[in-house]
Scaffold this motif. Structure first.
Motif, PDB file in Angstrom:
ATOM      1  N   TYR A 196     -14.978  -0.965 -31.155  1.00  0.00           N
ATOM      2  CA  TYR A 196     -15.008   0.179 -30.616  1.00  0.00           C
ATOM      3  C   TYR A 196     -13.954   0.226 -29.346  1.00  0.00           C
ATOM      4  O   TYR A 196     -14.004  -0.510 -28.695  1.00  0.00           O
ATOM      5  N   ASP A 197     -12.993   1.451 -29.499  1.00  0.00           N
ATOM      6  CA  ASP A 197     -12.240   1.426 -28.438  1.00  0.00           C
ATOM      7  C   ASP A 197     -12.760   2.585 -27.442  1.00  0.00           C
ATOM      8  O   ASP A 197     -13.077   3.616 -27.855  1.00  0.00           O
ATOM      9  N   HIS A 198     -12.820   2.080 -26.286  1.00  0.00           N
ATOM     10  CA  HIS A 198     -13.459   3.070 -25.276  1.00  0.00           C
ATOM     11  C   HIS A 198     -12.306   4.230 -25.031  1.00  0.00           C
ATOM     12  O   HIS A 198     -11.072   3.976 -24.815  1.00  0.00           O
ATOM     13  N   ASP A 199     -12.741   5.411 -25.044  1.00  0.00           N
ATOM     14  CA  ASP A 199     -11.948   6.199 -24.639  1.00  0.00           C
ATOM     15  C   ASP A 199     -12.669   7.470 -23.858  1.00  0.00           C
ATOM     16  O   ASP A 199     -13.593   8.064 -24.285  1.00  0.00           O
ATOM     17  N   ALA A 200     -12.223   7.706 -22.766  1.00  0.00           N
ATOM     18  CA  ALA A 200     -12.952   8.390 -21.574  1.00  0.00           C
ATOM     19  C   ALA A 200     -12.853   9.998 -22.270  1.00  0.00           C
ATOM     20  O   ALA A 200     -13.798  10.674 -21.705  1.00  0.00           O
ATOM     21  N   ASP A 201     -12.022  10.486 -23.123  1.00  0.00           N
ATOM     22  CA  ASP A 201     -11.868  11.914 -23.439  1.00  0.00           C
ATOM     23  C   ASP A 201     -12.773  11.981 -24.756  1.00  0.00           C
ATOM     24  O   ASP A 201     -12.959  13.147 -24.985  1.00  0.00           O
ATOM     25  N   ALA A 202     -13.174  11.206 -25.349  1.00  0.00           N
ATOM     26  CA  ALA A 202     -13.827  11.365 -26.652  1.00  0.00           C
ATOM     27  C   ALA A 202     -15.456  11.188 -26.497  1.00  0.00           C
ATOM     28  O   ALA A 202     -15.904  10.588 -25.367  1.00  0.00           O
ATOM     29  N   ARG A 203     -16.080  12.105 -27.173  1.00  0.00           N
ATOM     30  CA  ARG A 203     -17.522  12.339 -26.997  1.00  0.00           C
ATOM     31  C   ARG A 203     -18.139  11.295 -27.794  1.00  0.00           C
ATOM     32  O   ARG A 203     -18.199  11.653 -29.012  1.00  0.00           O
ATOM     33  N   PRO A 204     -18.839  10.082 -27.429  1.00  0.00           N
ATOM     34  CA  PRO A 204     -19.529   9.209 -28.304  1.00  0.00           C
ATOM     35  C   PRO A 204     -20.655   9.692 -29.103  1.00  0.00           C
ATOM     36  O   PRO A 204     -21.274  10.550 -28.750  1.00  0.00           O
TER      37      PRO A 204
END
Length: 228
Positions: free
Chosen positions: A94-102
């Protein structure tokens, strides 16, 4: 004066103690969660059924990797999207993306299924490091303090490899398959999961559906760090 403890109470205490000791630290229920367990309440649905699986996910075997991945050059870390192994495992990343809602249930699923996953941090400014000067790439990569590196957006160049080597990176991790709105797409090769495949899962995608497909293929999930 000796106090006789009812057999049922003693047995319940033994079972609860054994359960707490049998799981990994990250999966411990904690005191508050344990207090919510009622010995006389209705049986709780098995975790695997809750996540849509027909049977518990098979445990990963003891790692038996094949030949080491080919290096990108003398002293440079290899670039991998697949692990050469005969073990019937795939690897979820998984790539962490601060703008995405997991996926809100992701943490619960990982804990309840004891699912080994690998998460990668995003670049500090959200852009690829490839194409930047060596010093800039080295600063970005060394700041991650990790042994495995996923180049942002999967892009890299020779400078990326050199900087990664100098930061102690053992492998650049890409993917052979990735999820797109719940559907797997393949970067190369056969359009089906095979042992050793590295899968990139979008943060907002559901993992439960993918696990069903993995199980149907007779595969299970392994820990990538044990193979690279």
């Amino acid at each position: 004066m000796r106090v006789r403890v009812p057999v049922a109470v003693a047995l319940a205490a033994t079972l609860l103690t054994g359960c707490a000791q049998s799981v990994d630290p990250i999966e411990r229920l904690g005191k508050k969660a344990a207090q919510r367990v009622h010995p006389h309440g209705p049986a709780r649905e098995q975790p695997y059924r809750h996540w849509g699986l027909t049977a518990p996910l098979a445990p990963a075997p003891k790692p038996s990797p094949g030949p080491p991945a080919r290096s990108a050059g003398p002293g440079l870390p290899p670039v991998v999207d697949h692990v050469r192994t005969h073990d019937k495992v795939v690897f979820l990343t998984y790539d962490h993306d601060a703008d995405a809602r997991p996926d809100p249930g992701f943490a619960d699923m990982v804990r309840e299924l004891r699912l080994p996953v690998t998460e990668f941090g995003a670049a500090q400014d959200g852009r690829p490091v490839a194409g930047l000067p060596y010093d800039a790439q080295r600063t970005e990569i060394c700041g991650r303090r990790t042994r495995l590196l996923r180049p942002p957006y999967g892009t890299y160049d020779l400078t990326t490899r050199r900087a990664a080597a100098d930061c102690g990176i053992s492998a650049l991790v890409l993917w052979r398959a990735s999820t797109t709105t719940g559907t797997l797409t393949y970067a190369r090769g056969a359009h089906r999961l095979s042992p050793g495949d590295i899968v990139r899962i979008a943060p907002t995608d559901t993992t439960a559906r993918l696990l069903q497909g993995i199980q149907e293929r007779g595969l299970t999930v392994g820990r990538l760090e044990d193979y690279l």
